[in-house]
Design an enzyme around this catalytic site. Structure first.
Site, PDB file in Angstrom:
ATOM      1  N   HIS A   1       0.413  51.520 -62.235  1.00 29.97           N
ATOM      2  CA  HIS A   1       1.465  51.955 -61.707  1.00 29.97           C
ATOM      3  C   HIS A   1       3.096  51.700 -62.319  1.00 29.97           C
ATOM      4  O   HIS A   1       3.804  52.789 -62.457  1.00 29.97           O
ATOM      5  CB  HIS A   1       1.654  51.619 -60.207  1.00 29.97           C
ATOM      6  CG  HIS A   1       0.650  52.414 -59.292  1.00 29.97           C
ATOM      7  ND1 HIS A   1       0.424  52.043 -58.202  1.00 29.97           N
ATOM      8  CD2 HIS A   1      -0.319  53.197 -59.764  1.00 29.97           C
ATOM      9  CE1 HIS A   1      -0.764  52.457 -57.725  1.00 29.97           C
ATOM     10  NE2 HIS A   1      -1.297  53.364 -58.642  1.00 29.97           N
TER      11      HIS A   1
ATOM     12  N   ASP B   1      -6.001  56.968 -58.330  1.00 29.47           N
ATOM     13  CA  ASP B   1      -4.682  55.976 -58.248  1.00 29.47           C
ATOM     14  C   ASP B   1      -3.863  56.193 -59.574  1.00 29.47           C
ATOM     15  O   ASP B   1      -4.361  57.386 -60.451  1.00 29.47           O
ATOM     16  CB  ASP B   1      -5.133  54.612 -57.998  1.00 29.47           C
ATOM     17  CG  ASP B   1      -6.163  54.037 -59.344  1.00 29.47           C
ATOM     18  OD1 ASP B   1      -6.060  54.535 -60.393  1.00 29.47           O
ATOM     19  OD2 ASP B   1      -6.761  53.442 -58.705  1.00 29.47           O
TER      20      ASP B   1
END
Length: 253
Positions: free
Chosen positions: A80, A135
Site C-alpha cells: 500500500h 488489495d
C-alpha cells in the site's frame, strides 16, 4: 527518465519480502530525485508480475500472534505504501506490461498514470481464486477505470483479461506489438520527461483529489478484510491447491 524493473524473472517477478521492500525503496528514491522527470515501471523477463509469491507469504517471518501470515502488516508496510507513492509522486509513472500482471502485480500496474502493454500481456485479479479479496489499491483503481459492472466481474470471477480487451474497456491506455513495446514506452517516457513537470504534478493532484480522496481509508479496509480472510479455511485451501497445482475445494469458511 528512470526505469524501475521488478527482477525475480525466475518466479515471474512474484513478490517476496525482499522484492516488496526493494520496490518501495526504489519508488521513494526516484520520487525524491529532482533529476528524474518521468518513471517507467516494468518487469524483467517474460512477466510484469505474477502477484504475491504464495510460498513466500506462507513462509514470511511476519506472523500474527496465532502464528498465521500477517498480511495486514505486509500490505500496510510494503504494497500500500508503494501504490500511494506512485499516486503521490509529482511526476508521471508509466507501467510497461509484458506477460502476466496478476494479483497485486495488476494492482501495482493500475496505480500508475499510464498503463501500456504488449499484445501477449494479460491482467487478472486472481485473489478470489485463493479465497482472498483484491488489495494493493485494486478495489479503487479497477473501479475508477472500468466501473462497477466490469470491476465486479474481474474481482468476483478472477478471470484473465487479454491486453486487447483491457484497452477496449478502458482498463489500460494502449497495446503495442510485442516487439514494439520497448520503443513505444521509451518514446512516451521521453515525451513526458521533456514536458511541464509542475503541470503534471498539478494534474496528478487533481485526479487524486477527485478519484482517490479516500484512498488511505480504502487501503485500510482492504488490509483489514484481507487479514481476516487469511485466517479462514478457504485461504488455507486456496494456497494448498495452488502449491499442489489442483483446483481448490472451498467450503465457505
Amino acid at each position: 527518465m528512470a526505469t524501475i524493473r521488478l527482477a525475480r524473472p525466475e518466479a515471474l517477478n512474484a513478490f517476496d519480502r525482499q522484492l516488496g521492500e526493494d520496490l518501495l525503496a526504489a519508488l521513494r528514491h526516484v520520487g525524491a530525485d529532482d533529476g528524474v522527470r518521468a518513471v517507467v515501471l516494468t518487469g524483467a523477463g517474460r512477466a510484469f508480475s505474477s502477484g504475491a509469491d504464495l510460498r513466500s507469504v506462507r513462509d514470511d517471518d511476519v506472523r500474527t500472534r496465532s502464528g498465521g501470515p500477517n498480511l495486514y502488516h505486509v500490505l500496510s508496510e510494503r504494497f500500500h505504501p508503494a501504490a500511494a507513492c506512485i499516486r503521490e509522486m509529482p511526476k508521471p509513472v508509466v507501467a510497461a506490461v509484458r506477460g502476466p500482471a496478476v494479483g497485486v502485480g495488476m494492482s501495482l500496474a493500475l496505480s500508475c498514470d499510464f498503463v501500456v502493454a504488449c499484445e501477449s500481456a494479460y491482467f487478472m485479479l486472481a485473489f478470489v481464486n485463493v479465497g482472498l479479496v483484491p488489495d494493493g489499491g485494486a478495489s479503487a483503481f479497477v473501479l475508477s477505470r472500468v466501473g462497477f459492472t466490469r470491476g465486479a466481474r474481474l474481482a468476483l470471477l478472477g478471470e484473465r483479461l487479454g491486453a486487447d480487451e483491457a484497452v477496449d474497456c478502458g482498463l489500460i491506455n494502449a497495446v503495442y506489438a510485442d516487439d514494439d513495446l520497448d520503443d513505444c514506452v521509451h518514446e512516451l517516457a521521453m515525451r513526458l520527461a521533456a514536458g511541464p513537470t509542475l503541470a503534471y504534478a498539478g494534474i496528478k493532484r487533481q485526479l487524486n483529489h477527485w478519484l482517490f480522496g479516500r484512498m488511505a481509508e480504502q487501503m485500510e479496509l482492504e488490509a483489514s478484510i484481507q487479514q481476516r480472510l487469511t485466517e479462514s479455511a478457504d485461504f488455507g485451501e486456496g494456497v494448498a491447491a495452488f502449491v499442489e497445482k489442483r483446483p481448490p475445494r472451498f467450503i465457505g469458511g
